[in-house]
Design an enzyme around this catalytic site. Sequence first.
Site, PDB file in Angstrom:
ATOM      1  N   ASN A 161      30.078  17.634 -50.954  1.00 20.27           N
ATOM      2  CA  ASN A 161      29.822  16.552 -50.000  1.00 20.27           C
ATOM      3  C   ASN A 161      28.864  16.925 -48.871  1.00 20.27           C
ATOM      4  O   ASN A 161      28.158  16.070 -48.346  1.00 20.27           O
ATOM      5  CB  ASN A 161      31.141  16.002 -49.435  1.00 20.27           C
ATOM      6  CG  ASN A 161      31.989  17.051 -48.761  1.00 20.27           C
ATOM      7  OD1 ASN A 161      31.938  18.232 -49.102  1.00 20.27           O
ATOM      8  ND2 ASN A 161      32.776  16.639 -47.788  1.00 20.27           N
ATOM      9  N   GLY A 237      37.600  22.482 -50.493  1.00 22.93           N
ATOM     10  CA  GLY A 237      37.776  21.646 -51.672  1.00 22.93           C
ATOM     11  C   GLY A 237      39.152  21.018 -51.694  1.00 22.93           C
ATOM     12  O   GLY A 237      39.772  20.798 -50.654  1.00 22.93           O
ATOM     13  N   GLU A 257      39.784  25.226 -46.447  1.00 24.56           N
ATOM     14  CA  GLU A 257      39.560  23.913 -45.825  1.00 24.56           C
ATOM     15  C   GLU A 257      39.815  22.878 -46.921  1.00 24.56           C
ATOM     16  O   GLU A 257      38.995  22.706 -47.830  1.00 24.56           O
ATOM     17  CB  GLU A 257      38.131  23.807 -45.296  1.00 24.56           C
ATOM     18  CG  GLU A 257      37.785  24.847 -44.239  1.00 24.56           C
ATOM     19  CD  GLU A 257      38.584  24.698 -42.964  1.00 24.56           C
ATOM     20  OE1 GLU A 257      39.114  23.595 -42.711  1.00 24.56           O
ATOM     21  OE2 GLU A 257      38.690  25.686 -42.211  1.00 24.56           O
ATOM     22  N   CYS A 291      35.686  15.228 -45.478  1.00 23.90           N
ATOM     23  CA  CYS A 291      37.070  15.682 -45.316  1.00 23.90           C
ATOM     24  C   CYS A 291      37.769  14.994 -44.153  1.00 23.90           C
ATOM     25  O   CYS A 291      38.978  14.787 -44.195  1.00 23.90           O
ATOM     26  CB  CYS A 291      37.101  17.194 -45.112  1.00 23.90           C
ATOM     27  SG  CYS A 291      36.549  18.129 -46.553  1.00 23.90           S
TER      28      CYS A 291
END
Length: 483
Positions: A161, A237, A257, A291
Amino acid sequence: MSRLVNEAKSAKQFLMINGEKVEATNYASLYSPYSGEEIAQIAMADKKLTVQAIDAAYNARGVMAKMPAYHRADILEKVAALLKEKAIEAAEIITRESAKPIMFAKAEVARTIETYKFSAEEAKRIHGETIPFDAAVGGVGRMGYTLREPIGVIGAITPFNFPMNLVAHKVAPAIAAGNTIVLKPASQTPLSALFIAEIFEEAGLPAGVLNVITGPGSTVGEAIVEDDRVNMVTFTGSPNVGIGIRNKAGLKKTTLELGSNSALIIDKDIDIDQIIDRCIMGAFSNQGQVCISLQRVYAHEKVYEEFVAKFTEAAKKLKIGDPLESDTYISALISKGEVERVLGLIEETKSGHATIAAGGKLQDGILEPTIITDADHTLNISCQEAFAPVVVVNKVGSVEEAIEQVNDSRFGLQAGIYTNNVRNALYASQELHVGGVMINDVPTYRVDQMPYGGVKESGTGREGIKYAVEEMTELKLVVWNQS
């Protein structure tokens, strides 16, 4: 579009090991998520090639550990300068491989440049502290201090992303701290990582310090995590993969993360017109594939109807289409499988009392920005990570009720609250069980020097250059007996 981007179309992309481009036995086609056209042929590394990359990083670790801080900083400054010169090309690469609209790709490149600059500065600020040994009876006649030393070889696994800036958040502090890296970029977005590797080579990074290995996670990722010479794994991820890494990493340090379903609370005293643009950005930038994308909104009953009406109106005006067009705001999700997954989540809401206030369907294969109201918090669209342009808006009677709803989640990355009431702001900052609380902003806010990370299934450890450097170094104590 730049000449180099066009020339890369359908060309073979090699592995980067020990400063050289290395062939693989097998290659896989990389397709544009938007157009479906073939972009490149990507090398698929096997375990042997991955081990070769780890060999290179392991053998180069002494060079990096002894490199003076000013030299590490100089390399990172040169990377920032070179990337600034090639910013348009870099943004086009991001857009082609990820379908991120070019306006957001350009913003990512700008942030990436900042990330390398922050890292160059941080390379000069790595230090320990003196310890007052005579504070203890047994410490009289002794002095001591701590040092921060590079941890060694770092395995970095990055997502699709933010294919350039999230690579920077792992590679840049690793180099600032004097480590070497084996980088596995996301399978859909390897071109950004390979592009940055070439820039590092041009900036004078020694061979073997940064190795880029493309290929399946089940092969490359497993080899990185299991190799005893890799001292740390840093991963961004999904929670399932992150938990698997943690279970296999043994005594390796890990920074994870992971996912989120980030929430925003809107108090009763807020001027709704002042926050709509920020909420649109928080929810729909990069198709919601962020995220900390705004996924849940808890609006006070006094402003709920106004917020839904104005938020919906603004969402319907967003341009959908070709990500390379300058005014496109929403483009394709990263894969057709993701589209089907999200459509399934939306379909599930129809069995309850939820209302689809906007979107909910495809427009030329692109998911429209979707707003769902009155969705039960147990629905997957609310309690799972949507990672799509989908927002659930629910009504609450108080800030306390909203905080209870926000915390009723297995995730805890960031949350936001809009309020003019200082007491409510302080209460939220204390009671929200998340890694970061944004007062009078959306949870999607991030600058690259701040500590970033979550609690619960949102992960462990912190990124943000200073904090990543701490994760990527070992603390050594030195004690002198002066008697």
